[in-house]
Design a protein around this motif. Structure first.
Motif, PDB file in Angstrom:
ATOM      1  N   UNK A  45      35.541  59.934 -38.286  1.00  0.00           N
ATOM      2  CA  UNK A  45      35.771  61.381 -38.360  1.00  0.00           C
ATOM      3  C   UNK A  45      35.309  62.154 -37.129  1.00  0.00           C
ATOM      4  N   UNK A  46      34.244  61.745 -36.487  1.00  0.00           N
ATOM      5  CA  UNK A  46      33.685  62.549 -35.392  1.00  0.00           C
ATOM      6  C   UNK A  46      34.664  62.743 -34.240  1.00  0.00           C
ATOM      7  N   UNK A  47      35.637  61.875 -34.087  1.00  0.00           N
ATOM      8  CA  UNK A  47      36.632  62.006 -33.024  1.00  0.00           C
ATOM      9  C   UNK A  47      37.857  62.799 -33.461  1.00  0.00           C
ATOM     10  N   UNK A  48      37.921  63.163 -34.724  1.00  0.00           N
ATOM     11  CA  UNK A  48      39.089  63.860 -35.258  1.00  0.00           C
ATOM     12  C   UNK A  48      38.653  65.218 -35.823  1.00  0.00           C
ATOM     13  N   UNK A  49      38.753  66.231 -34.999  1.00  0.00           N
ATOM     14  CA  UNK A  49      38.257  67.556 -35.383  1.00  0.00           C
ATOM     15  C   UNK A  49      39.105  68.227 -36.455  1.00  0.00           C
ATOM     16  N   UNK A  50      40.321  67.756 -36.643  1.00  0.00           N
ATOM     17  CA  UNK A  50      41.211  68.350 -37.636  1.00  0.00           C
ATOM     18  C   UNK A  50      41.178  67.619 -38.979  1.00  0.00           C
ATOM     19  N   UNK A  51      40.311  66.625 -39.109  1.00  0.00           N
ATOM     20  CA  UNK A  51      40.174  65.871 -40.356  1.00  0.00           C
ATOM     21  C   UNK A  51      39.000  66.419 -41.159  1.00  0.00           C
ATOM     22  N   UNK A  52      39.289  66.865 -42.364  1.00  0.00           N
ATOM     23  CA  UNK A  52      38.256  67.366 -43.281  1.00  0.00           C
ATOM     24  C   UNK A  52      38.202  66.429 -44.481  1.00  0.00           C
ATOM     25  N   UNK A  53      37.000  66.039 -44.856  1.00  0.00           N
ATOM     26  CA  UNK A  53      36.818  65.137 -45.997  1.00  0.00           C
ATOM     27  C   UNK A  53      35.951  65.846 -47.032  1.00  0.00           C
ATOM     28  N   UNK A  54      36.483  65.925 -48.238  1.00  0.00           N
ATOM     29  CA  UNK A  54      35.782  66.578 -49.343  1.00  0.00           C
ATOM     30  C   UNK A  54      35.667  65.598 -50.506  1.00  0.00           C
ATOM     31  N   UNK A  55      34.649  65.762 -51.323  1.00  0.00           N
ATOM     32  CA  UNK A  55      34.543  64.895 -52.504  1.00  0.00           C
ATOM     33  C   UNK A  55      35.602  65.276 -53.540  1.00  0.00           C
ATOM     34  N   UNK A  56      35.826  64.378 -54.486  1.00  0.00           N
ATOM     35  CA  UNK A  56      36.723  64.712 -55.585  1.00  0.00           C
ATOM     36  C   UNK A  56      36.264  66.004 -56.236  1.00  0.00           C
ATOM     37  N   UNK A  57      37.198  66.828 -56.607  1.00  0.00           N
ATOM     38  CA  UNK A  57      36.899  68.122 -57.208  1.00  0.00           C
ATOM     39  C   UNK A  57      37.046  68.039 -58.727  1.00  0.00           C
ATOM     40  N   UNK A  58      36.419  68.936 -59.446  1.00  0.00           N
ATOM     41  CA  UNK A  58      36.579  68.937 -60.904  1.00  0.00           C
ATOM     42  C   UNK A  58      38.053  69.116 -61.279  1.00  0.00           C
ATOM     43  N   UNK A  59      38.452  68.529 -62.387  1.00  0.00           N
ATOM     44  CA  UNK A  59      39.843  68.607 -62.819  1.00  0.00           C
ATOM     45  C   UNK A  59      40.301  70.059 -62.953  1.00  0.00           C
ATOM     46  N   UNK A  60      39.402  70.941 -63.335  1.00  0.00           N
ATOM     47  CA  UNK A  60      39.751  72.355 -63.500  1.00  0.00           C
ATOM     48  C   UNK A  60      40.202  72.995 -62.180  1.00  0.00           C
ATOM     49  N   UNK A  61      39.873  72.378 -61.044  1.00  0.00           N
ATOM     50  CA  UNK A  61      40.259  72.909 -59.731  1.00  0.00           C
ATOM     51  C   UNK A  61      41.394  72.119 -59.085  1.00  0.00           C
ATOM     52  N   UNK A  62      41.873  71.097 -59.774  1.00  0.00           N
ATOM     53  CA  UNK A  62      42.877  70.193 -59.204  1.00  0.00           C
ATOM     54  C   UNK A  62      44.134  70.938 -58.758  1.00  0.00           C
ATOM     55  N   UNK A  63      44.662  71.813 -59.585  1.00  0.00           N
ATOM     56  CA  UNK A  63      45.885  72.532 -59.214  1.00  0.00           C
ATOM     57  C   UNK A  63      45.632  73.451 -58.015  1.00  0.00           C
TER      58      UNK A  63
END
Length: 175
Positions: A45-63
Protein backbone atom coordinates in the motif's frame (compact mmCIF):
# COMPACT_ATOMS: atom_id res chain seq x y z
CA UNK A 1 -14.08 5.68 -7.16
CA UNK A 2 -13.75 1.94 -7.60
CA UNK A 3 -14.83 -0.29 -4.71
CA UNK A 4 -14.16 -3.93 -3.92
CA UNK A 5 -16.15 -5.16 -0.94
CA UNK A 6 -15.91 -8.50 0.81
CA UNK A 7 -13.48 -11.27 1.51
CA UNK A 8 -10.25 -11.25 -0.46
CA UNK A 9 -9.13 -14.84 0.07
CA UNK A 10 -7.05 -17.48 -1.69
CA UNK A 11 -9.56 -17.84 -4.54
CA UNK A 12 -9.11 -14.14 -5.35
CA UNK A 13 -6.14 -12.36 -6.87
CA UNK A 14 -5.24 -9.15 -5.00
CA UNK A 15 -2.70 -8.33 -7.73
CA UNK A 16 -5.67 -7.40 -9.91
CA UNK A 17 -6.62 -4.71 -7.38
CA UNK A 18 -2.99 -3.62 -7.18
CA UNK A 19 -2.84 -3.29 -10.98
CA UNK A 20 -5.95 -1.08 -11.03
CA UNK A 21 -4.44 1.28 -8.44
CA UNK A 22 -0.99 1.25 -10.05
CA UNK A 23 -2.19 1.83 -13.62
CA UNK A 24 -4.94 4.35 -12.80
CA UNK A 25 -3.46 6.84 -10.31
CA UNK A 26 -6.35 9.27 -10.89
CA UNK A 27 -8.87 6.70 -9.61
CA UNK A 28 -9.48 6.14 -5.91
CA UNK A 29 -9.45 2.38 -5.31
CA UNK A 30 -11.21 1.40 -2.09
CA UNK A 31 -11.10 -2.11 -0.68
CA UNK A 32 -13.51 -2.82 2.15
CA UNK A 33 -12.74 -6.31 3.32
CA UNK A 34 -10.81 -8.97 5.13
CA UNK A 35 -8.65 -11.96 4.29
CA UNK A 36 -5.16 -12.86 3.14
CA UNK A 37 -5.54 -10.66 0.07
CA UNK A 38 -6.06 -7.67 2.34
CA UNK A 39 -2.84 -8.56 4.13
CA UNK A 40 -1.04 -8.49 0.77
CA UNK A 41 -2.54 -5.09 -0.12
CA UNK A 42 -1.44 -3.66 3.24
CA UNK A 43 2.13 -4.77 2.44
CA UNK A 44 2.25 -2.95 -0.92
CA UNK A 45 0.00 0.00 0.00
CA UNK A 46 2.71 2.56 0.79
CA UNK A 47 3.58 2.88 -2.92
CA UNK A 48 -0.05 3.31 -3.98
CA UNK A 49 -1.43 6.61 -2.72
CA UNK A 50 -4.82 6.04 -4.35
CA UNK A 51 -5.43 2.71 -2.59
CA UNK A 52 -7.59 2.88 0.53
CA UNK A 53 -8.14 -0.19 2.69
CA UNK A 54 -10.98 -0.33 5.19
CA UNK A 55 -12.21 -3.14 7.41
CA UNK A 56 -15.49 -4.88 6.70
CA UNK A 57 -18.36 -2.60 7.63
CA UNK A 58 -21.50 -3.51 9.56
CA UNK A 59 -24.25 -4.95 7.37
CA UNK A 60 -26.41 -1.92 8.19
CA UNK A 61 -23.89 0.23 6.24
CA UNK A 62 -23.38 -2.18 3.33
CA UNK A 63 -25.70 -0.37 0.90
CA UNK A 64 -24.02 2.96 1.77
CA UNK A 65 -20.60 1.47 1.01
CA UNK A 66 -21.73 0.19 -2.39
CA UNK A 67 -23.51 3.43 -3.27
CA UNK A 68 -20.22 5.34 -2.91
CA UNK A 69 -18.78 3.59 -5.96
CA UNK A 70 -18.66 4.67 -9.57
CA UNK A 71 -17.66 1.09 -10.39
CA UNK A 72 -17.88 -2.06 -8.26
CA UNK A 73 -15.29 -4.75 -8.89
CA UNK A 74 -15.13 -8.47 -8.30
CA UNK A 75 -12.36 -11.01 -8.80
CA UNK A 76 -12.25 -14.79 -8.75
CA UNK A 77 -9.45 -17.10 -9.84
CA UNK A 78 -9.97 -19.53 -12.71
CA UNK A 79 -9.43 -22.55 -10.42
CA UNK A 80 -12.38 -21.51 -8.26
CA UNK A 81 -14.36 -19.85 -11.01
CA UNK A 82 -16.18 -22.89 -12.32
CA UNK A 83 -17.76 -23.81 -9.00
CA UNK A 84 -17.79 -20.58 -7.01
CA UNK A 85 -20.05 -17.66 -7.88
CA UNK A 86 -19.02 -14.45 -6.11
CA UNK A 87 -22.16 -13.63 -4.13
CA UNK A 88 -21.02 -10.01 -3.94
CA UNK A 89 -22.03 -9.70 -7.61
CA UNK A 90 -25.68 -10.21 -6.64
CA UNK A 91 -25.38 -7.40 -4.09
CA UNK A 92 -23.61 -5.24 -6.67
CA UNK A 93 -26.53 -5.73 -9.07
CA UNK A 94 -28.95 -4.60 -6.37
CA UNK A 95 -26.84 -1.49 -5.78
CA UNK A 96 -27.36 -0.42 -9.37
CA UNK A 97 -23.71 0.25 -10.06
CA UNK A 98 -21.63 -0.87 -13.05
CA UNK A 99 -19.52 -3.97 -12.45
CA UNK A 100 -16.09 -4.95 -13.73
CA UNK A 101 -15.51 -8.62 -13.00
CA UNK A 102 -12.32 -10.62 -13.45
CA UNK A 103 -13.51 -14.21 -13.71
CA UNK A 104 -13.61 -17.17 -16.07
CA UNK A 105 -16.18 -16.70 -18.84
CA UNK A 106 -17.90 -19.95 -17.75
CA UNK A 107 -18.67 -18.54 -14.31
CA UNK A 108 -22.36 -17.83 -13.72
CA UNK A 109 -21.60 -14.33 -12.44
CA UNK A 110 -19.68 -13.61 -15.67
CA UNK A 111 -22.66 -14.71 -17.70
CA UNK A 112 -25.05 -12.56 -15.65
CA UNK A 113 -22.87 -9.44 -15.88
CA UNK A 114 -22.42 -9.84 -19.65
CA UNK A 115 -25.97 -10.77 -20.63
CA UNK A 116 -27.61 -8.19 -18.38
CA UNK A 117 -25.42 -5.38 -19.72
CA UNK A 118 -24.43 -4.53 -16.13
CA UNK A 119 -20.71 -4.38 -16.78
CA UNK A 120 -17.55 -5.79 -18.27
CA UNK A 121 -15.98 -9.21 -17.73
CA UNK A 122 -12.30 -9.95 -18.28
CA UNK A 123 -10.32 -13.12 -17.73
CA UNK A 124 -9.20 -13.57 -14.14
CA UNK A 125 -5.54 -13.75 -15.17
CA UNK A 126 -5.61 -10.52 -17.21
CA UNK A 127 -4.26 -7.83 -14.87
CA UNK A 128 -3.74 -5.34 -17.71
CA UNK A 129 -7.17 -5.97 -19.24
CA UNK A 130 -8.85 -5.59 -15.85
CA UNK A 131 -7.02 -2.34 -15.19
CA UNK A 132 -7.73 -0.99 -18.68
CA UNK A 133 -11.41 -1.95 -18.52
CA UNK A 134 -11.82 0.11 -15.36
CA UNK A 135 -9.67 2.99 -16.61
CA UNK A 136 -11.57 3.16 -19.90
CA UNK A 137 -14.98 2.95 -18.29
CA UNK A 138 -14.50 5.43 -15.43
CA UNK A 139 -14.60 8.49 -17.69
CA UNK A 140 -17.63 7.41 -19.70
CA UNK A 141 -20.47 8.72 -17.54
CA UNK A 142 -23.19 7.80 -20.03
CA UNK A 143 -22.00 4.19 -20.24
CA UNK A 144 -21.64 3.98 -16.45
CA UNK A 145 -25.23 5.15 -16.05
CA UNK A 146 -26.60 2.64 -18.56
CA UNK A 147 -24.69 -0.24 -16.96
CA UNK A 148 -25.88 0.78 -13.50
CA UNK A 149 -29.47 0.91 -14.72
CA UNK A 150 -29.10 -2.51 -16.34
CA UNK A 151 -27.67 -3.92 -13.11
CA UNK A 152 -30.62 -2.68 -11.09
CA UNK A 153 -33.09 -3.83 -13.75
CA UNK A 154 -31.63 -7.34 -13.60
CA UNK A 155 -31.94 -7.38 -9.81
CA UNK A 156 -35.54 -6.18 -9.87
CA UNK A 157 -36.52 -8.74 -12.51
CA UNK A 158 -34.75 -11.70 -10.94
CA UNK A 159 -34.74 -11.19 -7.18
CA UNK A 160 -38.46 -10.73 -6.54
CA UNK A 161 -39.11 -12.86 -3.44
CA UNK A 162 -42.71 -13.67 -4.41
CA UNK A 163 -41.65 -14.99 -7.81
CA UNK A 164 -38.82 -17.00 -6.26
CA UNK A 165 -41.16 -18.45 -3.65
CA UNK A 166 -43.66 -19.47 -6.35
CA UNK A 167 -40.89 -21.26 -8.27
CA UNK A 168 -39.77 -23.14 -5.16
CA UNK A 169 -43.36 -24.11 -4.35
CA UNK A 170 -43.83 -25.46 -7.86
CA UNK A 171 -40.73 -27.63 -7.44
CA UNK A 172 -41.87 -28.88 -4.02
CA UNK A 173 -45.32 -29.72 -5.41
CA UNK A 174 -43.76 -31.82 -8.18
CA UNK A 175 -41.67 -33.71 -5.63
Amino acid sequence: RVIYSGTLALKHNPKLIEAVAKNNPEIEVVVVGAGVGIDYLHEIKENLFNLKILPLQPFSKFSQVLSCADILVGVIESEAGEFSVPSKILSYLCAGRPIVLAAPKENLASEIVKTSGAGIVVDSSDEIGFSEAIGGLIGDRARLQVMGEQARKYAEENFDINHITDRFMAIFEKI
